[in-house]
Design an enzyme around this catalytic site. Structure first.
Site, PDB file in Angstrom:
ATOM      1  N   HIS A 185      23.048 -14.809   7.515  1.00  0.00           N
ATOM      2  CA  HIS A 185      23.626 -14.458   8.803  1.00  0.00           C
ATOM      3  C   HIS A 185      24.933 -15.208   8.978  1.00  0.00           C
ATOM      4  O   HIS A 185      25.043 -16.351   8.545  1.00  0.00           O
ATOM      5  CB  HIS A 185      22.656 -14.821   9.947  1.00  0.00           C
ATOM      6  CG  HIS A 185      22.958 -14.082  11.195  1.00  0.00           C
ATOM      7  ND1 HIS A 185      23.887 -14.522  12.091  1.00  0.00           N
ATOM      8  CD2 HIS A 185      22.488 -12.898  11.659  1.00  0.00           C
ATOM      9  CE1 HIS A 185      23.967 -13.643  13.078  1.00  0.00           C
ATOM     10  NE2 HIS A 185      23.139 -12.647  12.843  1.00  0.00           N
ATOM     11  N   ASP A 238      15.903  -8.752  10.657  1.00  0.00           N
ATOM     12  CA  ASP A 238      15.644  -7.475   9.990  1.00  0.00           C
ATOM     13  C   ASP A 238      14.649  -7.570   8.849  1.00  0.00           C
ATOM     14  O   ASP A 238      14.142  -6.564   8.374  1.00  0.00           O
ATOM     15  CB  ASP A 238      16.961  -6.878   9.465  1.00  0.00           C
ATOM     16  CG  ASP A 238      17.814  -6.388  10.603  1.00  0.00           C
ATOM     17  OD1 ASP A 238      17.238  -5.921  11.595  1.00  0.00           O
ATOM     18  OD2 ASP A 238      19.048  -6.476  10.511  1.00  0.00           O
TER      19      ASP A 238
END
Ligand code: CMC
Length: 426
Positions: free
Chosen positions: A304, A361
């Site tokens: 991320h 996710d």
């Protein structure tokens, strides 16, 4: 906001640039005065650029902290319903009992869509990806709400936010039904937001006594909450940039949906399941990881831009994932595969050195699959939930003076100031 100064020397000239400290997060150097110096700033990927001031969401990537209107995401996910979180994003705080009743009633009232909208669906190929349909039909809402919509009017902005949050589950479910060739199902007043979405997705007109499993609707609601907002990410910045021109808000949200679709952003949840399919069985995990380390492929659902410790959404999502699989008695071999990938990634120096942790996710796809949602709908669900965040940022922008977003560039092309006629071109 406290103010201090940073001094910058360029070509012997000194510039005092204000340092602005917000409530939380790193202080920012206000470089706008630097424009007079004859220089621009260069920051590919906006890694250190804050183009806005915002009061909606705060992320501390180092600590794995995510706050919406000041509340930690895990507390919201455990104690509030998604629509309460939407209210907080839109209005600044969680609703009291009366505000909640009023807000929920408005959402219910606006959950239907104009019947003419079904013709837009019919214009798509049967096998169109539901995200392609969503970009189209949400953009098409701007044709239904344009002439009478005055974005400078607070009441018009508010009803736009309500309409979008209310209609997204209906449109999302319609995009799925269309691809399945099944009749559209309409929202029912006796179902709550998450129940209605599952009903419109999974029921058919023959299911007259359709019941939604409460474990699944609760998990769905939590998934919505975990995706509700994430400050200035790629899709939210897209919505703000499009909105900065004064464009129709429904068209701005369609732009956000398009930005979300990519596999580096919201498209990752679909890509995780595709990756698990490609790996196939646990025996192939080591070989796949070697490919990742040779940079031939990415480990989807990992890494991320902001979180460098852990993704707090992933933590809640993993717990929800366990609850759902347990409640449904599902023993999915994909889960075993995912857990082996996770274990290796958390221990392997390649991932540890680069601070690559599972993101939201990684687990959401496994839960959605268990609930019975097809892979192609995963990113649509992300878009549905993120609409609350997008429109909250659009509202925040419109509630104060703002400038059109217009970045600069570092030009590295050629200069050919003498036009070459066609007959003289080699
Ligand atoms: N698998 C393997 N290597 C990776 C991954 C990954 N998923 N992500 C980053 N790296 C490596 C990258 O190759 C680079 O290595 P090196 O330093 O040797 O060049 C290093 O880690 C830093 O990566 P980066 O590309 O500079 O990081 P970024 O901040 O620009 O990208 C990201 C962030 C999310 C786009 C990226 O981590 C990624 O593509 N992850 C997979 C897609 C994914 O799961 N996206 C969902 C994000 S969460 C949902 C949302 O909020 O949108």
């Amino acid at each position: 906001m406290a103010t201090d100064k940073a001094t910058l020397n360029v070509d012997g000239e000194t510039f005092d640039l204000p340092i602005i400290t917000g409530k939380l997060g790193r202080p920012v150097v206000d470089v706008s005065a630097f424009a007079d110096a004859g220089y621009w700033t260069y920051d590919p990927g906006f890694k250190v650029t804050a183009p806005v001031e915002s009061k909606i969401t705060f992320i501390n990537g180092g600590e794995g902290e995510l706050l919406h209107r000041g509340y930690p995401i895990d507390q919201l996910a455990d104690n509030a319903e998604y629509l309460e979180v939407c209210y907080a994003l839109l209005h600044g705080d969680l609703p009291n009992a009366e505000q909640k009743k009023d807000f929920y009633a408005k959402i219910q009232q606006h959950s239907g869509v104009h019947d003419q909208l079904r013709r837009f669906f019919e214009g798509f190929r049967r096998d169109a990806h539901p995200m392609a349909i969503m970009v189209g039909v949400v953009g098409a809402l701007s044709a239904f709400y344009h002439d009478g919509l005055d974005v400078s009017d607070e009441k018009h902005r508010e009803i736009t936010a309500i309409r979008l949050i209310a209609k997204m589950p209906t449109l999302a479910a319609m995009s799925y039904k269309y691809s399945k060739g099944e009749p559209f199902m309409y929202p029912r007043n006796d179902f709550n937001y998450a129940e209605n979405f599952l009903y419109m997705m999974l029921a058919t007109p023959a299911d007259v006594d359709y019941k939604v499993n409460p474990v699944l609707s609760k998990a769905m609601d939590k998934i919505f909450t975990l995706h509700a907002d994430h400050e200035q990410n790629a899709s939210t910045s897209t919505v703000r940039l499009a909105g900065s021109t004064g464009a129709n808000p429904y068209a701005c949200i369609a732009a956000g949906i398009a930005a979300l679709w990519g596999p580096s952003h919201g498209g990752a949840n679909e890509a995780v399941l595709e990756m698990l399919d490609e790996i196939g069985t646990v025996e192939n995990v080591d070989e796949f990881m070697e490919k990742v380390k040779r940079k031939e492929v990415k480990l989807m659902g990992f890494g991320h831009r902001v979180y460098k410790n852990f993704d707090p959404r992933a933590k809640v999502m993993k717990e929800t994932c366990d609850e759902v699989l347990d409640a449904l008695g599902i023993d999915d071999p994909k889960l075993e595969l995912a857990m082996k990938l996770e274990k290796i990634a958390l221990e392997d120096p390649y991932f540890v050195e680069r601070n690559l942790y599972p993101n939201v996710d990684f687990y959401s796809g496994i839960i959605l699959k268990a609930i019975g949602i097809p892979t192609s709908m995963f990113t649509v669900i992300f878009a549905l939930a993120r609409t609350a965040g997008w429109i909250s940022h659009w509202l925040e922008m419109h509630s104060a003076p703002f400038k059109i977003g217009r970045p600069r560039q570092l030009y590295t092309g050629e200069t050919k100031r003498d036009f070459v006629k066609l007959e003289d071109r080699k």
